[in-house]
Design an enzyme around this catalytic site. Sequence first.
Site, PDB file in Angstrom:
ATOM      1  N   ASP A   1     -17.425  50.404  10.103  1.00  0.00           N
ATOM      2  CA  ASP A   1     -17.115  51.525  10.728  1.00  0.00           C
ATOM      3  C   ASP A   1     -16.916  52.746   9.956  1.00  0.00           C
ATOM      4  O   ASP A   1     -17.034  52.459   8.672  1.00  0.00           O
ATOM      5  CB  ASP A   1     -15.439  51.327  11.525  1.00  0.00           C
ATOM      6  CG  ASP A   1     -15.361  52.271  12.662  1.00  0.00           C
ATOM      7  OD1 ASP A   1     -16.140  53.012  12.888  1.00  0.00           O
ATOM      8  OD2 ASP A   1     -14.322  51.908  13.388  1.00  0.00           O
ATOM      9  N   ASP A   2     -16.856  53.918  10.276  1.00  0.00           N
ATOM     10  CA  ASP A   2     -16.926  55.200   9.623  1.00  0.00           C
ATOM     11  C   ASP A   2     -15.712  55.268   8.963  1.00  0.00           C
ATOM     12  O   ASP A   2     -15.371  55.681   7.692  1.00  0.00           O
ATOM     13  CB  ASP A   2     -17.400  56.457  10.421  1.00  0.00           C
ATOM     14  CG  ASP A   2     -16.560  56.482  11.653  1.00  0.00           C
ATOM     15  OD1 ASP A   2     -15.746  55.747  12.089  1.00  0.00           O
ATOM     16  OD2 ASP A   2     -16.674  57.467  12.307  1.00  0.00           O
TER      17      ASP A   2
ATOM     18  N   ASP B   1      -8.285  54.698  10.580  1.00  0.00           N
ATOM     19  CA  ASP B   1      -7.292  55.446  10.701  1.00  0.00           C
ATOM     20  C   ASP B   1      -5.785  54.764  10.844  1.00  0.00           C
ATOM     21  O   ASP B   1      -5.278  54.511   9.791  1.00  0.00           O
ATOM     22  CB  ASP B   1      -7.520  56.570  11.799  1.00  0.00           C
ATOM     23  CG  ASP B   1      -6.795  57.594  11.894  1.00  0.00           C
ATOM     24  OD1 ASP B   1      -5.534  57.552  11.477  1.00  0.00           O
ATOM     25  OD2 ASP B   1      -7.008  58.706  12.437  1.00  0.00           O
TER      26      ASP B   1
END
Length: 174
Positions: free
Chosen positions: A108-109, A112
């Site tokens: 994933d980028d 969070d």
Amino acid sequence: MGEAPELSAQERAGKAFPVSWDQFHRDCRALTWRLNEVGPFHAVIAITRGGLVPAAIVARELGVRIIDTVCIASYDHTKQGDLQVLKGISEAAMKLGGGTGKGLLIVDDLVDTGKTGKLVREMLPEAHFATVYAKPKGRPLVDTFITEVSQDTWIFFPWDTALSFQPPLRDGAA
């Protein structure tokens, strides 16, 4: 007294972290250098949509030909909402990971809050989870990442931005 309107994640974020295509590519390649020491991997599982670009770069660099997606909606543009699995991991990829994710690489980028990461971890508990960027709340879920940013930082990815003129800080300086 009325209640204050709810702020979006971007409005709550005090810090902007713009990332150019060049920087993102360099960060993805740096991630790949670390992952090369961990693999080999049977397949790459991209968490969409943010994980598509880094998954393509990582898969290319590692020579992995099997790429699958798990499609999870967690952001409504700028507000983080409830998670919704739009598309699960394919049966073929699940078989490659022996049903537990062993030998699979999740990409994933960004991690969070960790909500999406927890959900995917439940699906593939033995997979290796890699993100390009990590925030403190989600950091414990990730096995490999490149850059940690503060929880109140809003990352502007290159696919979400465009080049535009920026006026000088001081009026009349142009």
